[in-house]
Design a protein around this motif. Structure first.
Motif, PDB file in Angstrom:
ATOM      1  N   LEU A 154       0.838  -1.208   0.000  1.00 28.96           N
ATOM      2  CA  LEU A 154       0.000   0.000   0.000  1.00 28.96           C
ATOM      3  C   LEU A 154       0.869   1.253   0.000  1.00 28.96           C
ATOM      4  CD1 LEU A 154      -2.787   1.272   0.040  1.00 28.96           C
ATOM      5  CD2 LEU A 154      -2.819   0.995   2.537  1.00 28.96           C
ATOM      6  N   LEU A 155       1.968   1.223   0.735  1.00 29.82           N
ATOM      7  CA  LEU A 155       2.878   2.371   0.770  1.00 29.82           C
ATOM      8  C   LEU A 155       3.447   2.651  -0.619  1.00 29.82           C
ATOM      9  CD1 LEU A 155       4.496   4.569   2.195  1.00 29.82           C
ATOM     10  CD2 LEU A 155       6.161   2.801   2.869  1.00 29.82           C
ATOM     11  N   VAL A 156       3.926   1.634  -1.305  1.00 22.61           N
ATOM     12  CA  VAL A 156       4.469   1.820  -2.657  1.00 22.61           C
ATOM     13  C   VAL A 156       3.388   2.385  -3.577  1.00 22.61           C
ATOM     14  CG1 VAL A 156       5.372   0.633  -4.703  1.00 22.61           C
ATOM     15  CG2 VAL A 156       6.291   0.090  -2.440  1.00 22.61           C
ATOM     16  N   ASP A 157       2.197   1.829  -3.491  1.00 24.95           N
ATOM     17  CA  ASP A 157       1.091   2.300  -4.331  1.00 24.95           C
ATOM     18  C   ASP A 157       0.800   3.784  -4.072  1.00 24.95           C
ATOM     19  OD1 ASP A 157      -1.172   1.979  -6.159  1.00 24.95           O
ATOM     20  OD2 ASP A 157      -2.405   2.119  -4.351  1.00 24.95           O
ATOM     21  N   ASP A 201      10.953   8.286  -6.527  1.00 24.93           N
ATOM     22  CA  ASP A 201      12.216   7.930  -5.871  1.00 24.93           C
ATOM     23  C   ASP A 201      11.956   7.225  -4.545  1.00 24.93           C
ATOM     24  OD1 ASP A 201      13.710   8.948  -7.958  1.00 24.93           O
ATOM     25  OD2 ASP A 201      14.083  10.882  -6.981  1.00 24.93           O
ATOM     26  N   ASP A 202      11.023   7.771  -3.767  1.00 26.30           N
ATOM     27  CA  ASP A 202      10.663   7.133  -2.493  1.00 26.30           C
ATOM     28  C   ASP A 202      10.030   5.764  -2.738  1.00 26.30           C
ATOM     29  OD1 ASP A 202      11.571   9.342  -1.039  1.00 26.30           O
ATOM     30  OD2 ASP A 202       9.587  10.288  -1.017  1.00 26.30           O
ATOM     31  N   ALA A 203       9.170   5.680  -3.757  1.00 30.69           N
ATOM     32  CA  ALA A 203       8.544   4.403  -4.096  1.00 30.69           C
ATOM     33  C   ALA A 203       9.612   3.388  -4.511  1.00 30.69           C
ATOM     34  CB  ALA A 203       7.528   4.586  -5.215  1.00 30.69           C
ATOM     35  N   ASN A 204      10.613   3.856  -5.249  1.00 31.60           N
ATOM     36  CA  ASN A 204      11.695   2.974  -5.677  1.00 31.60           C
ATOM     37  C   ASN A 204      12.475   2.440  -4.478  1.00 31.60           C
ATOM     38  OD1 ASN A 204      13.044   1.805  -7.969  1.00 31.60           O
ATOM     39  ND2 ASN A 204      14.801   3.059  -7.395  1.00 31.60           N
ATOM     40  N   ASP A 205      12.737   3.288  -3.496  1.00 32.24           N
ATOM     41  CA  ASP A 205      13.420   2.840  -2.265  1.00 32.24           C
ATOM     42  C   ASP A 205      12.602   1.752  -1.566  1.00 32.24           C
ATOM     43  OD1 ASP A 205      15.438   4.673  -2.735  1.00 32.24           O
ATOM     44  OD2 ASP A 205      14.692   6.132  -1.258  1.00 32.24           O
ATOM     45  N   GLN A 206      11.302   1.997  -1.429  1.00 26.74           N
ATOM     46  CA  GLN A 206      10.434   1.014  -0.776  1.00 26.74           C
ATOM     47  C   GLN A 206      10.340  -0.270  -1.602  1.00 26.74           C
ATOM     48  OE1 GLN A 206       9.194   1.022   2.247  1.00 26.74           O
ATOM     49  NE2 GLN A 206      10.050   3.042   2.634  1.00 26.74           N
ATOM     50  N   MET A 207      10.291  -0.134  -2.935  1.00 23.92           N
ATOM     51  CA  MET A 207      10.246  -1.318  -3.805  1.00 23.92           C
ATOM     52  C   MET A 207      11.504  -2.158  -3.622  1.00 23.92           C
ATOM     53  SD  MET A 207       7.630  -2.183  -5.538  1.00 23.92           S
ATOM     54  CE  MET A 207       8.543  -3.535  -6.219  1.00 23.92           C
TER      55      MET A 207
END
Length: 167
Positions: free
Chosen positions: A62-65, A74-80
């Motif tokens: 859910l966070l990545v989404d 960039d933040d989504a990429n870190d979480q991914m």
């Protein structure tokens, strides 16, 4: 309605650190459903949940989404990256979501790698078909064609394989 009443009660509990993962997930969903959506606060809640509870794959997904929808790639990429490194311990449903989340990042090669890795691990024909499709999207037609031919040779293939071959 109910959302308006629930936010003032649950948000301070979560903010105090005395909440649990289920309460944090519920709060994040309420924040997203609020009018107007409170995406930044939902991201904050989920970020803390994921940091404190790395096994909460539902929170990580859910966070990545939310990060992707908020344009914070960039933040989504870190979480991914964090999610991808722990993918083998994730439930199968989450493992199947990872290629979709990667697609949201725009990396077709990584999507193909992830989808095909899952297909190799499970051997499920539909997972293998997703690998074929990912290979095509990544521009690797030869590998996609070869895998599609293998799927077509299987007598117990799902009908979706025939539809893919016809398109």
């Amino acid at each position: 309605g109910v959302q308006t009443c629930a936010l003032p009660i649950s948000d301070p509990v979560v903010a105090s650190g005395s909440g649990n993962g289920d309460l944090e997930m519920a709060l994040a969903r309420l924040l997203q459903a609020a009018e107007p959506p409170q995406t930044s606060r939902a991201i904050d809640v989920l970020s803390r949940c994921v940091a404190e509870r790395p096994g909460r794959f539902d929170a990580a997904v859910l966070l990545v989404d939310l990060l992707q929808r908020d344009g914070r790639f960039d933040d989504a990429n870190d979480q991914m990256g964090r999610l991808y490194r722990r993918r083998e311990s994730a439930p199968p449903a989450v493992q199947r979501l990872i290629p979709t989340l990667l697609a949201g990042q725009g990396d077709a090669g990584m999507v193909a790698s992830s989808a095909c890795e899952l297909a190799e691990r499970t051997g499920r024909p539909l997972d293998r078909l997703e690998c074929v499709r990912a290979r095509y999207r990544a521009g690797d037609e030869a590998a996609g064609d070869a895998m599609l031919d293998e799927l077509l040779a299987s007598a117990d293939r799902p009908f979706a394989v025939d539809i893919e071959a016809a398109s």
